[in-house]
Design an enzyme around this catalytic site. Structure first.
Site, PDB file in Angstrom:
ATOM      1  N   THR A   1       0.825  -1.210   0.000  1.00 49.56           N
ATOM      2  CA  THR A   1       0.000   0.000   0.000  1.00 49.56           C
ATOM      3  C   THR A   1       0.862   1.264   0.000  1.00 49.56           C
ATOM      4  OG1 THR A   1      -0.218  -0.177   2.423  1.00 49.56           O
ATOM      5  CG2 THR A   1      -1.967  -1.157   1.076  1.00 49.56           C
ATOM      6  N   UNK A   2       1.196   1.806   1.184  1.00 53.61           N
ATOM      7  CA  UNK A   2       1.854   3.120   1.270  1.00 53.61           C
ATOM      8  C   UNK A   2       3.347   3.036   0.946  1.00 53.61           C
ATOM      9  N   GLY A   3       4.071   4.126   1.194  1.00 53.19           N
ATOM     10  CA  GLY A   3       5.472   4.215   0.801  1.00 53.19           C
ATOM     11  C   GLY A   3       6.401   3.240   1.489  1.00 53.19           C
TER      12      GLY A   3
END
EC number: 1.21.4.2
Length: 435
Positions: free
Chosen positions: A349-351
């Protein structure tokens, strides 16, 4: 003498717009300093001032990088700055990637200096350390008080065109640039001193550090999907309701192995996300948006794949160290091999979640199992070293779109999974993005 003009780049959180629920905020500008910009202003000690602040949501930037950069550069130019300061981003992956990209674009397109700050393990460091100065920071905002003065000091040196010292002297992360310089002692003496220290078991610092390359060659493609067992792995934190293994919402120290034998769909009654790095609303409504069990079950029934493995593996990639991610990947790979799994689909998902996922991908690949990484922030996956990559929809719902009717959303998810399966059946010689 007129003060130097500085523009400060911030994300939605430090820009005082809001939290993760405002991560889709498009670029906007405000005159003067905002949030940590006030401390930055003070750190310049009257020699420079923050004349404007440009703010952009982390998810908006990550999902619209090219367009976001155009908008941000246009806003920065309106202030006619002498310097741009981005962040600091600490260990926030999306924010770090944005800070690095903005700083690099400013240097290349506007011809003015830029400084940012990140924790050394932030994925933005590996992506941008060669093109911009990145002050080394703590992993969280608790280090703001130490980071801001260092960023301001380096910024002033760049503005005054003063000689920039070594990373140790100035506090920035080494950029891999080698320069000749005059040393007080001859090379022969320095070499002998270093050798003696090594023999005694004492600490010493090499004058010629070698770059570390860690690339894993891609495994051969799957020949016949209809006979292959496919396993799901995620760094997106999808767990059975109640999070039975108590996986941490950030900086995870463990992963979980969970049965999906007989499960055709991940419902809100039985599965949720433990992840603290993205808005959990969409994943909690339908965890298939992160872990596509529903469409893989259909493909299994249709004979397109031989079998969906009875277990999936999950951790939370948000802020998780590279060392832990590699350790998780090694343990998961060993279990997959023992279970006879032929290939893996890993979602992120995110960084920092993407960094964690890509690190696990490499360890699974290293163990001899072909694997495809499905993620939204493709540049991070490439930088870490995944070989087969499929771009996805958005950070909080990589394999779905809540704005679509249910049947259309599922069709979208199936199309993405079909791309992943195509990636697993395609021979590649190096990193390949399957758009």
């Amino acid at each position: 003498m007129a003060k130097f003009r500085v523009v400060h780049y911030l994300n939605q959180f430090f820009g005082q717009i809001g939290g993760e629920e405002k991560a889709d905020t498009a670029p906007l500008k405000k005159d003067g300093p905002v949030g940590p910009g006030t401390a930055l202003n003070g750190a310049f000690k009257g020699e420079a001032e923050v004349v404007g602040t440009v703010i952009c949501g982390d998810s908006y930037f990550a999902e619209n990088m090219e367009e976001a950069l155009k908008q941000i550069l246009s806003m920065i130019k309106e202030y006619n700055p002498d310097l741009v300061v981005a962040g600091p981003a600490f260990n926030a992956g999306r924010y770090g990637t944005a800070c690095g990209a903005v700083a690099e674009a400013v240097v290349k397109n506007l011809g003015i200096p830029a400084v940012t700050g990140m924790y050394p393990e932030n994925p933005g460091v590996e992506m941008y350390k060669k093109s911009v100065y990145i002050i080394a920071t703590a992993d969280s905002a608790i280090g703001m008080r130490n980071a801001i003065p260092k960023m301001a000091a380096l910024g002033l040196k760049l503005l005054k065109k003063e000689e920039i010292g070594t990373p140790e002297q100035e506090g920035y992360i080494a950029r891999g640039i080698r320069k000749n310089y005059f040393a007080e002692e001859r090379g022969a003496k320095r070499a002998v001193d270093m050798l003696i220290a090594k023999i005694k078991g004492e600490n010493f610092t090499t004058e010629l550090p070698m770059p570390a390359f860690d690339r894993v060659p891609p495994n051969p493609a799957i020949k016949d999907l209809s006979k292959a067992t496919i396993a799901l792995v995620t760094s997106g934190g999808i767990v059975p309701k109640g999070n039975p293994d108590r996986i941490e919402s950030s900086s995870a120290s463990k992963f979980g192995k969970y049965s999906i034998a007989g499960v055709k769909d991940l419902t809100s009654d039985t599965f949720e996300t433990a992840h603290g790095g993205y808005d959990p609303v969409y994943a909690n409504q339908d965890a298939d948006r992160v872990l596509p069990v529903d469409v893989l079950r259909e493909m299994e029934a249709e004979g397109k794949i031989g079998k969906l493995h009875d277990y999936y593996y999950a951790t939370v990639g948000n802020g998780t160290s590279v060392a832990n991610a590699a350790k998780f990947g090694q343990a998961i790979a060993a279990d997959l091999k023992a279970s006879g799994v032929d290939a893996v689909i890993l979602t992120s998902t995110u960084g920092t979640c993407t960094r964690c996922g890509a690190a696990m991908v490499k360890e699974i690949e290293r163990a001899g199992i072909p694997v495809v990484h499905m993620c939204t922030i493709v540049p991070i996956s490439k930088t870490v070293g995944a070989n087969r990559i499929v771009p996805t929809v958005a950070i909080p719902h990589p394999l779905g779109n809540p704005a679509l009717p249910a049947d259309e959303e599922k069709a979208l998810r199936r199309k993405l999974v079909e791309k992943a399966l195509k990636a697993l059946t395609t021979e590649v010689e190096g990193q390949t993005v399957f758009d």
